[in-house]
Write a protein that holds these residues in place. Sequence first.
Motif, PDB file in Angstrom:
ATOM      1  N   ASP A  31       0.851  -1.181   0.000  1.00 36.03           N
ATOM      2  CA  ASP A  31       0.000   0.000   0.000  1.00 36.03           C
ATOM      3  C   ASP A  31       0.890   1.235   0.000  1.00 36.03           C
ATOM      4  O   ASP A  31       1.641   1.468   0.961  1.00 36.03           O
ATOM      5  N   PHE A  33       0.318   4.200   0.690  1.00 40.87           N
ATOM      6  CA  PHE A  33       0.060   5.095   1.809  1.00 40.87           C
ATOM      7  C   PHE A  33       0.677   4.610   3.116  1.00 40.87           C
ATOM      8  O   PHE A  33       0.623   5.301   4.133  1.00 40.87           O
ATOM      9  N   LYS A  48       0.563  13.190   0.610  1.00 40.59           N
ATOM     10  CA  LYS A  48      -0.569  12.302   0.885  1.00 40.59           C
ATOM     11  C   LYS A  48      -1.905  13.054   0.902  1.00 40.59           C
ATOM     12  O   LYS A  48      -2.888  12.571   0.302  1.00 40.59           O
ATOM     13  N   ALA A  51      -2.932  13.630  -2.655  1.00 42.71           N
ATOM     14  CA  ALA A  51      -3.329  12.378  -3.309  1.00 42.71           C
ATOM     15  C   ALA A  51      -4.720  11.944  -2.857  1.00 42.71           C
ATOM     16  O   ALA A  51      -5.561  11.548  -3.678  1.00 42.71           O
ATOM     17  N   LEU A  52      -4.979  12.022  -1.566  1.00 40.02           N
ATOM     18  CA  LEU A  52      -6.282  11.608  -1.046  1.00 40.02           C
ATOM     19  C   LEU A  52      -7.393  12.515  -1.558  1.00 40.02           C
ATOM     20  O   LEU A  52      -8.512  12.056  -1.828  1.00 40.02           O
ATOM     21  N   VAL A  55      -8.076  11.441  -5.161  1.00 38.95           N
ATOM     22  CA  VAL A  55      -8.761  10.145  -5.142  1.00 38.95           C
ATOM     23  C   VAL A  55     -10.233  10.333  -4.820  1.00 38.95           C
ATOM     24  O   VAL A  55     -11.118   9.756  -5.472  1.00 38.95           O
ATOM     25  N   GLU A  56     -10.533  11.155  -3.817  1.00 40.05           N
ATOM     26  CA  GLU A  56     -11.930  11.395  -3.440  1.00 40.05           C
ATOM     27  C   GLU A  56     -12.707  12.050  -4.580  1.00 40.05           C
ATOM     28  O   GLU A  56     -13.831  11.655  -4.887  1.00 40.05           O
ATOM     29  N   SER A  59     -13.156   9.490  -7.614  1.00 39.92           N
ATOM     30  CA  SER A  59     -13.532   8.103  -7.313  1.00 39.92           C
ATOM     31  C   SER A  59     -14.762   7.652  -8.087  1.00 39.92           C
ATOM     32  O   SER A  59     -14.853   6.494  -8.518  1.00 39.92           O
ATOM     33  N   HIS A  73      -7.009   4.608  -5.971  1.00 42.03           N
ATOM     34  CA  HIS A  73      -5.770   5.271  -5.549  1.00 42.03           C
ATOM     35  C   HIS A  73      -4.576   4.833  -6.391  1.00 42.03           C
ATOM     36  O   HIS A  73      -3.672   5.628  -6.643  1.00 42.03           O
ATOM     37  N   LEU A  77      -2.323   7.497  -8.499  1.00 47.89           N
ATOM     38  CA  LEU A  77      -0.891   7.618  -8.228  1.00 47.89           C
ATOM     39  C   LEU A  77      -0.051   7.250  -9.444  1.00 47.89           C
ATOM     40  O   LEU A  77       0.950   7.909  -9.744  1.00 47.89           O
TER      41      LEU A  77
END
Length: 361
Positions: A31, A33, A48, A51-52, A55-56, A59, A73, A77
Motif C-alpha cells: 500500500d 500510503f 498524501k 493524493a487523497l 482520489v476522493e 472516485s 488510488h 498515483l
Amino acid sequence: MAVNFYNYLISLYEEREARKIQRRRIRDVCDPFDLGDREFQLLWRISKPMALYIVEKLSEDLNPQTSDGLPVHLKVLCSIQFLANGGYQRQIGQEHTMCQAQTTVSSFLGQFLTSIYRRLLAEWVHFPGSEPSRRSVASEFEAKFNVPGIVGLLDCTHVKIFPPSGPQGAHYKNRRKDAHTINVQLICDANCRILNVNARYPGRVHDAFIWHHSSVREEMKRLHDRRIGNYFLLGDSGYPFEPWLMTPILHAEPNSPHQRYTDWHCQVRNAVERTNGYLKGSLRCLGIDRVLHYSPEKASEIIYACCIIYNLMKHFGVPLEEDSGNAEQYGDNEPSGVEEPRHLLRFSQAKREQLIANYFN
C-alpha cells in the motif's frame, strides 16, 4: 506441428495469467500510503493529503467495474507519477508498488485524464469572473508591484509532441525550432498560480492569434466596453497593444519614465516565465527535453491535467521544481503585425500614458 503451436499458445496464456496473479498479490501487500510522508512525496511527487483529495474527487469516475479491478488510488498515483516523472508507461507500471502491465497503464491514464479535466479544471484553473475575484487578484499584484488593476500575466510556451501523421503534421511544426509542438497559452497571477490555459493550437500558430481568439480576451473586452473597473493584463511585444493588454515600449529613451515603465513591465512579467519553468520542472512530461508520444488531442489532455495538478501542488504546499532548460522557450516574441482599430489604439495609448504619469514619473 499444429499441436506444438497450440501447446505454445497455451503456455503463453498461462504465463500471462500467472504474471497477472503475481502483480495483484504484490499490489495487495504494498500500500503506497504505508510509506512515510517524506518517502511518499519523494516517490510520487505529491503529498498524501493531495493524493487523497484527488482520489476522493475522481472516485466516481475511476471506481473499478469488477471485484479484481484496480483501486482508484493506484490509478491516480500511477497517472500522476507518469506526468511528474515524464517516464514511459512500462517503467511506471513495473514500479514495485504498482505492478501493472503497460496496456493497463495506458487504459486508465486515459480515464484519469478525462476525469480530472471534467471534475477539477473549472474548480482549479479559472480566470476571475466576478468583481470580488478580480479585486482579489489585482490586490495581490498591487501589493507586490505597486500598480493597481493587473489581473493576469500572459505568455505562450511550447510542448513537444511526436510528429502527427498526415497533412496535419505540418501545422504542428514549429518554424523557429526543428520540433513539432503544441503552442500553449498560459495566464498566471502574481503568485504563479495558473488562471487560464489554452492547449488547443498547433505549434505554427502565432501567440497573438491564440490570444485574439481567447475567451479571456472576450471577457477583458467586455469589461472595457461596459467600463467595469480598470483592469488589464501584461503581455510581451509579440502581442497586440490593447486597452486591456499592456505591452512594453520598445526602444524607450534611457532613464525616461517610459524606460522605467518597460523595466517594471519586464520585472512583473517574470512571474509568468517562472510559472512556465515550475510547470515543466514539476510535471516533467512537459519538460523541454521530453516529447509527448501521443496524438495532439491526447497531448492537450495531458497539458490540461498537468496545469490542474500544478495548481493543486501549490495549494497543498508541495515543493515545485524549475525546469533548467526553460530559458530556451521558443515562443513568438516578435510583433504579430496585427493592427488594432485606431480608436482602440488611442484608448491603449491613453491608458499606458496615464499609468506612466501616475507611477513612473
